[in-house]
Design an enzyme around this catalytic site. Structure first.
Site, PDB file in Angstrom:
ATOM      1  N   ALA A   1       0.812  -1.221   0.000  1.00 60.01           N
ATOM      2  CA  ALA A   1       0.000   0.000   0.000  1.00 60.01           C
ATOM      3  C   ALA A   1       0.845   1.271   0.000  1.00 60.01           C
ATOM      4  CB  ALA A   1      -0.935  -0.003   1.210  1.00 60.01           C
ATOM      5  N   TRP A   2       2.034   1.216   0.571  1.00 60.65           N
ATOM      6  CA  TRP A   2       2.888   2.407   0.616  1.00 60.65           C
ATOM      7  C   TRP A   2       3.257   2.870  -0.791  1.00 60.65           C
ATOM      8  CZ3 TRP A   2       4.755   5.064   4.941  1.00 60.65           C
ATOM      9  CH2 TRP A   2       4.410   4.512   6.173  1.00 60.65           C
TER      10      TRP A   2
ATOM     11  N   THR B   1       0.636  -7.687  10.467  1.00 54.51           N
ATOM     12  CA  THR B   1       1.479  -6.499  10.273  1.00 54.51           C
ATOM     13  C   THR B   1       1.364  -5.589  11.482  1.00 54.51           C
ATOM     14  OG1 THR B   1       1.034  -6.619   7.913  1.00 54.51           O
ATOM     15  CG2 THR B   1       1.977  -4.567   8.729  1.00 54.51           C
TER      16      THR B   1
ATOM     17  N   HIS C   1       1.067  -2.470  12.499  1.00 46.97           N
ATOM     18  CA  HIS C   1       0.787  -1.126  11.994  1.00 46.97           C
ATOM     19  C   HIS C   1       1.155  -0.037  13.002  1.00 46.97           C
ATOM     20  CE1 HIS C   1      -1.225  -2.602   8.431  1.00 46.97           C
ATOM     21  NE2 HIS C   1      -1.860  -3.457   9.201  1.00 46.97           N
TER      22      HIS C   1
END
Length: 93
Positions: free
Chosen positions: A57-58, A87, A89
C-alpha cells in the site's frame, strides 16, 4: 451517510490504470477484478485498461502520481487492501 451516484462517461481514446498492491492477493485481486469489470461494463475497452501492481500500500500513491505525471490517459484508480493480519501497523504510524 451521503450517497453520490452517476454514470461513467468516458472518451473512446481515454486510458485507465488500476493501481493495486500485490500484498494480500485474496482480497486485492477481487477488488481489481471488480474495478476492471465495472469499467468494461460501462463501455471501456480492455486494451484501454492498464493494471499496475506494486509491492504494498505504501507504493500505491507513488505509482499513481507517476502515472498521472506521464499523462497517459484519463482516470486513475488506486486500490489497496488490508486485513487484520500480522502487520504491526502501530509501529509504523
Amino acid at each position: 451517510m451521503s450517497l453520490f451516484s452517476g454514470e461513467l462517461r468516458h472518451h473512446a481514446q481515454a486510458c485507465y490504470a488500476i493501481v493495486a498492491s500485490r500484498w494480500n492477493p485474496r482480497i486485492v485481486d477481487s477488488m481489481v477484478d471488480a474495478a476492471r469489470s465495472t469499467l468494461t461494463a460501462h463501455g471501456v475497452a480492455e486494451e484501454r485498461i492498464d493494471i499496475v501492481r506494486v509491492p504494498g500500500a505504501w507504493e500505491i500513491p507513488v505509482a499513481a502520481m507517476r502515472l498521472a505525471a506521464e499523462a497517459r490517459g484519463g482516470a486513475r484508480h488506486a486500490r489497496g487492501g488490508g486485513g487484520g493480519g500480522g502487520t504491526p501497523h502501530k509501529q509504523h504510524g
